[in-house]
Design a protein around this motif. Sequence first.
Motif, short mmCIF file in Angstrom:
data_model
loop_
_atom_site.label_atom_id
_atom_site.label_comp_id
_atom_site.label_asym_id
_atom_site.label_seq_id
_atom_site.Cartn_x
_atom_site.Cartn_y
_atom_site.Cartn_z
N SER A 11 1.10 -1.09 0.05
CA SER A 11 0.21 0.09 0.05
C SER A 11 0.91 1.14 0.00
CB SER A 11 -0.94 0.05 1.19
OG SER A 11 -0.12 -0.04 2.52
N GLY A 12 2.13 0.98 0.03
CA GLY A 12 3.11 2.22 0.16
C GLY A 12 4.42 2.00 0.64
N PRO A 13 5.24 2.92 0.10
CA PRO A 13 6.77 2.51 0.72
C PRO A 13 7.08 2.81 2.26
CG PRO A 13 6.70 4.42 -0.96
CD PRO A 13 5.31 3.75 -0.90
N ASP A 14 6.22 3.90 2.52
CA ASP A 14 6.45 4.35 3.95
C ASP A 14 6.01 3.61 5.03
OD1 ASP A 14 8.18 6.25 3.08
OD2 ASP A 14 6.35 7.59 2.97
N ILE A 15 5.19 2.30 4.67
CA ILE A 15 4.41 1.45 5.48
C ILE A 15 4.96 0.30 5.59
CG2 ILE A 15 2.14 0.63 6.02
CD1 ILE A 15 0.88 2.76 4.46
N GLN A 16 5.26 -0.44 6.57
CA GLN A 16 6.09 -1.48 6.99
C GLN A 16 5.14 -2.67 7.24
OE1 GLN A 16 9.46 -1.27 6.56
NE2 GLN A 16 8.77 0.78 6.11
N HIS A 17 5.74 -4.14 6.58
CA HIS A 17 5.00 -5.24 6.88
C HIS A 17 6.21 -6.00 7.80
CE1 HIS A 17 3.46 -9.07 5.35
NE2 HIS A 17 3.17 -9.15 6.61
#
Length: 95
Positions: A11-17
């Motif tokens: 969902s976005g590069p600034d959000i982590q899994h």
Amino acid sequence: MEIRSITPCKSGPDIQHVIAQLDNEIDIAKACESLKTEDGKSIKFLRCSEELGAIRFTSGAMMVLVYKSGKITIRHAASEEVAKGLLDRIAELVE
């Protein structure tokens, strides 16, 4: 606890899994009871299934899955530090 991977969410590069592994297996019924003490504070929409061996809940925008095997996944973490803080709190409650 070992953090196995930290990758950007789709969902976005600034959000982590984040995927982590606890040292021990988890007793789902006991862990669910412990997590219920946090329900409505930092944990919402708590769902537990002993049959499936899993617990699911949200914490802010993060979706968390805790498995009987001790595996924990966190999706939509704002940062690695936020995810690690939540992982530490989960480990305290479920072990």
